[in-house]
Every structure is written in structure tokens, then in C-alpha cells.
Scaffold this motif. Structure first.
Motif, PDB file in Angstrom:
ATOM      1  N   GLU A 178       3.812  -3.645 -21.208  1.00 51.08           N
ATOM      2  CA  GLU A 178       3.361  -3.918 -22.571  1.00 51.08           C
ATOM      3  C   GLU A 178       2.393  -5.090 -22.635  1.00 51.08           C
ATOM      4  N   THR A 179       2.442  -5.982 -21.647  1.00 50.16           N
ATOM      5  CA  THR A 179       1.655  -7.225 -21.726  1.00 50.16           C
ATOM      6  C   THR A 179       0.587  -7.370 -20.654  1.00 50.16           C
ATOM      7  N   LYS A 180       0.680  -6.623 -19.570  1.00 48.17           N
ATOM      8  CA  LYS A 180      -0.276  -6.841 -18.483  1.00 48.17           C
ATOM      9  C   LYS A 180      -0.343  -5.624 -17.563  1.00 48.17           C
ATOM     10  N   THR A 181      -1.404  -5.627 -16.769  1.00 47.16           N
ATOM     11  CA  THR A 181      -1.577  -4.621 -15.728  1.00 47.16           C
ATOM     12  C   THR A 181      -1.501  -5.324 -14.374  1.00 47.16           C
ATOM     13  N   GLN A 182      -0.734  -4.751 -13.468  1.00 44.20           N
ATOM     14  CA  GLN A 182      -0.514  -5.361 -12.161  1.00 44.20           C
ATOM     15  C   GLN A 182      -0.770  -4.338 -11.063  1.00 44.20           C
ATOM     16  N   THR A 183      -1.097  -4.868  -9.893  1.00 43.35           N
ATOM     17  CA  THR A 183      -1.388  -4.000  -8.755  1.00 43.35           C
ATOM     18  C   THR A 183      -0.592  -4.456  -7.535  1.00 43.35           C
ATOM     19  N   PHE A 184      -0.505  -3.573  -6.559  1.00 40.08           N
ATOM     20  CA  PHE A 184       0.129  -3.934  -5.285  1.00 40.08           C
ATOM     21  C   PHE A 184      -0.429  -3.023  -4.195  1.00 40.08           C
ATOM     22  N   SER A 185      -0.185  -3.393  -2.948  1.00 47.68           N
ATOM     23  CA  SER A 185      -0.490  -2.536  -1.797  1.00 47.68           C
ATOM     24  C   SER A 185       0.511  -2.847  -0.685  1.00 47.68           C
ATOM     25  N   LYS A 186       0.815  -1.833   0.093  1.00 49.02           N
ATOM     26  CA  LYS A 186       1.770  -1.981   1.188  1.00 49.02           C
ATOM     27  C   LYS A 186       1.369  -1.038   2.307  1.00 49.02           C
ATOM     28  N   ASP A 187       1.310  -1.562   3.541  1.00 54.07           N
ATOM     29  CA  ASP A 187       0.884  -0.770   4.688  1.00 54.07           C
ATOM     30  C   ASP A 187       2.081  -0.220   5.462  1.00 54.07           C
ATOM     31  N   TYR A 188       1.917   1.017   5.944  1.00 56.74           N
ATOM     32  CA  TYR A 188       2.909   1.640   6.813  1.00 56.74           C
ATOM     33  C   TYR A 188       2.184   2.279   7.989  1.00 56.74           C
ATOM     34  N   THR A 189       2.775   2.184   9.180  1.00 52.46           N
ATOM     35  CA  THR A 189       2.151   2.743  10.381  1.00 52.46           C
ATOM     36  C   THR A 189       3.184   3.501  11.207  1.00 52.46           C
ATOM     37  N   ASN A 190       2.652   4.373  12.046  1.00 58.14           N
ATOM     38  CA  ASN A 190       3.464   5.108  13.021  1.00 58.14           C
ATOM     39  C   ASN A 190       4.626   5.854  12.370  1.00 58.14           C
ATOM     40  N   LEU A 191       4.345   6.551  11.281  1.00 61.14           N
ATOM     41  CA  LEU A 191       5.350   7.397  10.656  1.00 61.14           C
ATOM     42  C   LEU A 191       5.518   8.672  11.478  1.00 61.14           C
ATOM     43  N   TYR A 192       6.723   9.175  11.520  1.00 60.46           N
ATOM     44  CA  TYR A 192       7.006  10.330  12.371  1.00 60.46           C
ATOM     45  C   TYR A 192       6.498  11.631  11.754  1.00 60.46           C
ATOM     46  N   GLU A 193       6.045  12.527  12.617  1.00 62.11           N
ATOM     47  CA  GLU A 193       5.704  13.867  12.152  1.00 62.11           C
ATOM     48  C   GLU A 193       6.988  14.641  11.894  1.00 62.11           C
ATOM     49  N   ALA A 194       6.860  15.720  11.138  1.00 56.70           N
ATOM     50  CA  ALA A 194       8.012  16.554  10.770  1.00 56.70           C
ATOM     51  C   ALA A 194       9.112  15.720  10.115  1.00 56.70           C
ATOM     52  N   THR A 195       8.704  14.704   9.353  1.00 54.39           N
ATOM     53  CA  THR A 195       9.646  13.809   8.682  1.00 54.39           C
ATOM     54  C   THR A 195       9.206  13.609   7.238  1.00 54.39           C
ATOM     55  N   ALA A 196      10.161  13.654   6.317  1.00 57.54           N
ATOM     56  CA  ALA A 196       9.885  13.433   4.903  1.00 57.54           C
ATOM     57  C   ALA A 196      10.327  12.027   4.511  1.00 57.54           C
ATOM     58  N   TYR A 197       9.388  11.253   3.991  1.00 57.99           N
ATOM     59  CA  TYR A 197       9.673   9.897   3.530  1.00 57.99           C
ATOM     60  C   TYR A 197       9.575   9.855   2.007  1.00 57.99           C
ATOM     61  N   THR A 198      10.545   9.179   1.371  1.00 61.22           N
ATOM     62  CA  THR A 198      10.512   8.971  -0.064  1.00 61.22           C
ATOM     63  C   THR A 198      10.225   7.506  -0.362  1.00 61.22           C
ATOM     64  N   LEU A 199       9.189   7.242  -1.134  1.00 58.59           N
ATOM     65  CA  LEU A 199       8.879   5.904  -1.605  1.00 58.59           C
ATOM     66  C   LEU A 199       9.494   5.759  -2.997  1.00 58.59           C
ATOM     67  N   ALA A 200      10.614   5.052  -3.073  1.00 55.32           N
ATOM     68  CA  ALA A 200      11.352   4.909  -4.330  1.00 55.32           C
ATOM     69  C   ALA A 200      11.074   3.524  -4.914  1.00 55.32           C
ATOM     70  N   PHE A 201      10.530   3.490  -6.131  1.00 57.55           N
ATOM     71  CA  PHE A 201      10.128   2.246  -6.770  1.00 57.55           C
ATOM     72  C   PHE A 201      11.148   1.816  -7.820  1.00 57.55           C
ATOM     73  N   ASP A 202      11.395   0.481  -7.853  1.00 57.56           N
ATOM     74  CA  ASP A 202      12.317  -0.078  -8.825  1.00 57.56           C
ATOM     75  C   ASP A 202      11.835  -1.478  -9.211  1.00 57.56           C
ATOM     76  N   VAL A 203      12.400  -2.006 -10.299  1.00 52.90           N
ATOM     77  CA  VAL A 203      12.068  -3.356 -10.774  1.00 52.90           C
ATOM     78  C   VAL A 203      13.311  -4.226 -10.636  1.00 52.90           C
ATOM     79  N   PRO A 204      13.324  -5.162  -9.686  1.00 55.05           N
ATOM     80  CA  PRO A 204      14.535  -5.957  -9.462  1.00 55.05           C
ATOM     81  C   PRO A 204      14.699  -7.123 -10.426  1.00 55.05           C
ATOM     82  N   GLN A 205      13.605  -7.571 -11.077  1.00 53.94           N
ATOM     83  CA  GLN A 205      13.660  -8.744 -11.939  1.00 53.94           C
ATOM     84  C   GLN A 205      13.182  -8.393 -13.341  1.00 53.94           C
ATOM     85  N   VAL A 206      13.713  -9.111 -14.301  1.00 59.56           N
ATOM     86  CA  VAL A 206      13.407  -8.822 -15.701  1.00 59.56           C
ATOM     87  C   VAL A 206      11.931  -9.017 -16.006  1.00 59.56           C
TER      88      VAL A 206
END
Length: 231
Positions: A178-206
Motif C-alpha cells: 500500500e505504501t511502497k514498491t520493493q524489489t529483490f534478486s536471489k541467485d541459484y546455481t547447479n540445480l538438478y535436472e529431472a527435479t521440481a523446485y518450489t520457490l515459496a514466498f512469505d513475509v516474516p516481519q510486519v
């Protein structure tokens, strides 16, 4: 998927019969032991490309399984057949890449059954957001990038999974509260083939200054950068 391709050779002097079976190992590794069919429509038998090579690695025949002429004969000898569908470098939604190979021997006036096992050659990425995350950020989008170029864009509430080359990927997001726009980035490497990864996002702080990214059994806390909203 268990795709069966019958490719019968004509019986001539010094040649034999061969039946090719392309068998897909459809299970992928993740926390729930899912299948590729949970994320995309599996290819049909005729969609696979096969390449037949002789003992000297010379190409004897290549093309779609649906294009194979059953009257074509192979002389006696050692061969390898490669089966594939899609391309590793073609990434995005509904872009699975399967590959596999098998050696076989053609014997004159005999029939040999050749099963070619194929597996998923790329990595599956899906996005999941908690109710708390959705409540705090009324608008958001994510994208996967590599070396500054967009690979896959996930708009808000996108539930499809992306098929990518998992050797290197960056996850970027733009999150608007409601008050601002924020951005982020995170790098991942060497992920396995034939593997499903879920990126689950949450807000830990108020105050929403950070988010958490649960990456299967790993949790990362990521600081958010602020962007001034236009008046």
C-alpha cells in the motif's frame, strides 16, 4: 508416459528386424514425488525424434518417430539409437526436454526389441505465495533471468511451472504494498535436472522489509530494496 514406437525393418539378406520402444521415466525428484505430467502435457510417441548411428558413429537415419518408414532395412551390426524431445536451451512454460539412448545389435533374419529409456533433461521451477504474502503485497511479479536476459516471467498468481536449464538462474521480483514498491534478486546455481523446485514466498516481519524464500528444504531471508512510488 510410456510411448511405444514399432519400427520394423524389412527382411533382406544380411538385415534384420528391430522394434524400438521409447519409454519415458516420468517421475521427477521433489518433496512430493510428483510426475512431469503434473506440470505439462507429455509428448506423444510421434513427437520424439530418433537418431540411429552405426558402430563408427555415422548417422544412418534421423527424424520424427512418426516419419519412420518401416520398409527401411538395417544391415547386421552394432548400432546406437538416440531419442529426444524438445531442447535444453528452449526454456519456459510447457517446454520439457527429454533425452536418452540405447545400444543394440541387428542380427540377420531375427527380430530384436530395443527399449530406449528417456528422462527429463531440464529443471522445473514453480512459484508459490503464502496468504500473508498476498495480503501484504497487493501486486507482485517474478521473473527468472540469466546474464541480464529474461528467461521466464511469472505474472501475479501464475500457477504454471517453468522448464529451465538449471545450471544458473536468478530470481527477481517486484513487490508493491500500500505504501511502497520493493524489489529483490536471489541467485541459484547447479540445480538438478529431472527435479521440481518450489520457490515459496512469505513475509516474516510486519513491516515487510524482508521476505523469506523457501526453496524446498532450504529457507533464505532476503532484504528488499525500495523504489520510490510516482505521485
Amino acid at each position: 508416459l510410456c510411448a511405444v514406437v514399432s519400427c520394423t525393418k524389412s527382411q533382406n539378406a544380411g538385415s534384420g528386424y528391430v522394434d524400438f520402444m521409447v519409454k519415458n521415466t516420468a517421475e521427477v525428484a521433489d518433496m512430493t514425488r510428483s510426475n512431469v505430467s503434473d506440470y505439462t502435457t507429455l509428448p506423444s510417441t510421434g513427437d520424439f525424434t530418433i537418431v540411429i548411428k552405426d558402430a563408427e558413429n555415422g548417422q544412418v537415419w534421423s527424424g520424427k518417430c512418426s516419419e519412420w518408414d518401416p520398409t527401411t532395412s538395417l544391415v547386421e551390426g552394432e548400432y546406437t539409437v538416440e531419442a529426444s524431445y524438445g531442447f535444453l536451451e528452449v526454456e519456459g512454460f510447457n517446454k520439457p526436454y527429454f533425452y536418452g539412448n540405447q545400444s543394440f545389435t541387428v542380427v540377420g533374419n531375427e527380430t530384436v526389441a530395443v527399449e530406449v529409456p528417456v528422462v527429463l533433461g531440464n529443471t522445473i521451477i514453480r512459484i508459490s505465495c503464502s496468504d500473508k504474502f498476498k495480503s501484504y503485497f497487493h501486486d507482485y511479479n517474478f521473473k527468472l533471468t540469466r546474464d541480464g536476459s529474461d528467461v521466464v516471467i511469472f505474472p501475479k498468481d501464475e500457477d504454471k511451472a517453468a522448464f529451465i536449464d538449471g545450471y544458473k538462474i536468478r530470481v527477481e521480483g517486484t513487490l508493491t504494498s500500500e505504501t511502497k514498491t520493493q524489489t529483490f534478486s536471489k541467485d541459484y546455481t547447479n540445480l538438478y535436472e529431472a527435479t521440481a523446485y518450489t520457490l515459496a514466498f512469505d513475509v516474516p516481519q510486519v513491516e515487510g522489509s524482508t521476505i523469506t524464500i523457501s526453496f524446498n528444504d532450504r529457507v533464505d531471508e532476503v532484504e528488499l530494496g525500495n523504489i520510490e512510488l510516482n505521485d
